[in-house]
Write an enzyme that holds these catalytic residues in place. Structure first.
Site, PDB file in Angstrom:
ATOM      1  CB  THR A 197      26.723  10.695  -0.726  1.00  0.00           C
ATOM      2  OG1 THR A 197      25.710  10.758  -1.224  1.00  0.00           O
ATOM      3  CG2 THR A 197      27.469  11.310  -1.422  1.00  0.00           C
ATOM      4  CG  ASP A 198      23.407   7.305  -0.297  1.00  0.00           C
ATOM      5  OD1 ASP A 198      23.527   8.392  -1.014  1.00  0.00           O
ATOM      6  OD2 ASP A 198      22.099   6.507   0.300  1.00  0.00           O
ATOM      7  CD  GLU A 199      22.962  11.707  -4.374  1.00  0.00           C
ATOM      8  OE1 GLU A 199      23.580  12.518  -5.440  1.00  0.00           O
ATOM      9  OE2 GLU A 199      22.659  12.130  -3.555  1.00  0.00           O
ATOM     10  CE1 TYR A 208      27.436  15.905  -2.617  1.00  0.00           C
ATOM     11  CE2 TYR A 208      25.655  14.388  -3.466  1.00  0.00           C
ATOM     12  CZ  TYR A 208      26.425  14.656  -1.847  1.00  0.00           C
ATOM     13  OH  TYR A 208      26.330  14.802  -0.880  1.00  0.00           O
ATOM     14  CE  LYS A 261      31.126  14.415   0.004  1.00  0.00           C
ATOM     15  NZ  LYS A 261      31.621  15.198   1.047  1.00  0.00           N
TER      16      LYS A 261
END
Length: 370
Positions: free
Chosen positions: A133-135, A159, A163
């Site tokens: 993810t970009d997060e 989260y 990741k």
């Protein structure tokens, strides 16, 4: 022909990928693994399971014995790893589940694949795609350039941290053991079969039921939206043609504020009701049923902790290396997504169970208006 394991294949992106893979590569043997937690729904895969187009296994990627049996039985040459806990709000209230699945589960899957491919002398031909993810990159300011593959990791939620940890594990396996792995970091996905805890389906369903549309803060948070069909196409391309050990950012180049997204959803529902008067009978509580606007349901509530202000993905590396662009523009894809939820009411009625309603109350019930 490849023997393919798709983890998390009953999730939102996973089941879209299963359908896309089956259509694009009909001779590949697909095995779908999913732990079938709250966000999974196998309904769209049932026809493929029934006619044996895919194999489906209910199981956890953290179960080392199960992973070993599956690799021994199916001799996987491709792994598309999408299994993950992925909802930020849930990670705030229950971070341990995210560490178990996203970190320890990924480790177990990596080790099993590595051991199997080493023993079979397939490290040069196998591929392991880790979908992230970009997060992991944290938050951007209004004028900051979009995230690239070299952007530093600055996760701001449990989260995102889980990741980021799994991304680092994959990189470590590549550098240390020669694992034939690749990583993709994607922007926010939307489209069919998305669990209604996520922003877009949540707002669609609430609007149809005449419920408040709660937007965090002042709604100025920005996300880069990627239609799931574009994402699945990119994943299939990366796993076959990407360079082992590389990371590829996948983004839709559709930066929009949350406020704008919710307003566009409202406008699409209003237009759908105007075009089809029968919708007023099916959804009498929706403001559009009385020729009003769903925008009247919009409310602003206290923000969540650690809420990143802006994400934006620079996908130029992907476009440059593969000569491919992303086809679905947001102002086209979002009304299509609204229509999908209108056309698939039984699907989301089934998903929005008592457990889902309890979660909505837990996450939004305490938030005051701003």
């Amino acid at each position: 022909m490849q023997s393919v394991l798709i983890t998390g294949g009953a999730g939102f992106i996973g089941q879209n990928l299963v359908h896309a893979w089956r259509a694009a590569r009909p001779t590949d043997r697909l095995t779908v693994l999913d732990a079938m937690t709250y966000a999974a729904n196998v309904r769209s895969l049932e026809p493929l399971i029934a006619d044996r187009s895919i194999g489906f296994v209910k199981g956890d990627i953290g179960d080392a014995a199960l992973m070993q049996r599956l690799f021994d039985q199916h001799k996987f040459s491709r792994v598309a790893h999408l299994a993950a806990e992925s909802h930020v709000d849930r990670s705030i209230s229950d971070p341990e589940a995210f560490l178990q699945t996203n970190v320890l589960g990924t480790f177990t899957l990596l080790k099993t694949a590595l051991d199997h491919w080493r023993a079979a002398a397939k490290l040069d031909t196998a591929r392991f795609l880790h979908v992230s993810t970009d997060e992991v990159y944290g938050s951007l300011g209004p004028a900051d350039p979009a995230f690239t593959e070299s952007s530093p990791y600055r996760p701001n939620s449990p989260y995102a941290a889980s990741k980021a940890s799994s991304d680092h594990l994959v990189r470590a396996f590549v550098a240390t053991y020669g694992m034939p792995a690749l990583i993709t970091n994607c922007s926010n996905n939307y489209g069919p079969y998305q669990h209604p805890e996520k922003l877009i389906p949540l707002m669609i369903i609430h609007a149809l039921e005449g419920k408040p549309l709660p937007i965090y803060g002042d709604g100025s948070n920005i996300r880069d939206w990627l239609h799931v069909s574009d994402h699945c196409s990119a994943l299939m391309h990366v796993i076959e043609h990407g360079r082992t050990g590389e990371t590829y950012n996948v983004g839709g180049r559709n930066e929009r504020t949350n406020r704008y997204v919710v307003s566009l959803i409202c406008d699409a529902i209003d237009a759908a009701f105007a075009a089809d008067p029968a919708l007023a009978t099916r959804f009498p509580s929706c403001p559009a049923a009385a020729a009003s606007s769903c925008r009247t349901l919009i409310s602003y509530v206290t923000d969540r902790p650690g809420h990143d202000h802006r994400y934006a993905i620079d996908a130029s590396k992907f476009v440059r290396e593969f000569g491919r662009n992303f086809d679905v523009g947001f102002e086209t894809g979002l009304p299509q997504t609204v229509q999908w939820y209108l056309d698939h009411e039984p699907w989301w009625r089934d998903v929005t169970s008592g457990a889902y309603k309890a979660w909505i109350e837990q996450n939004y019930g305490f938030r005051r208006a701003v």
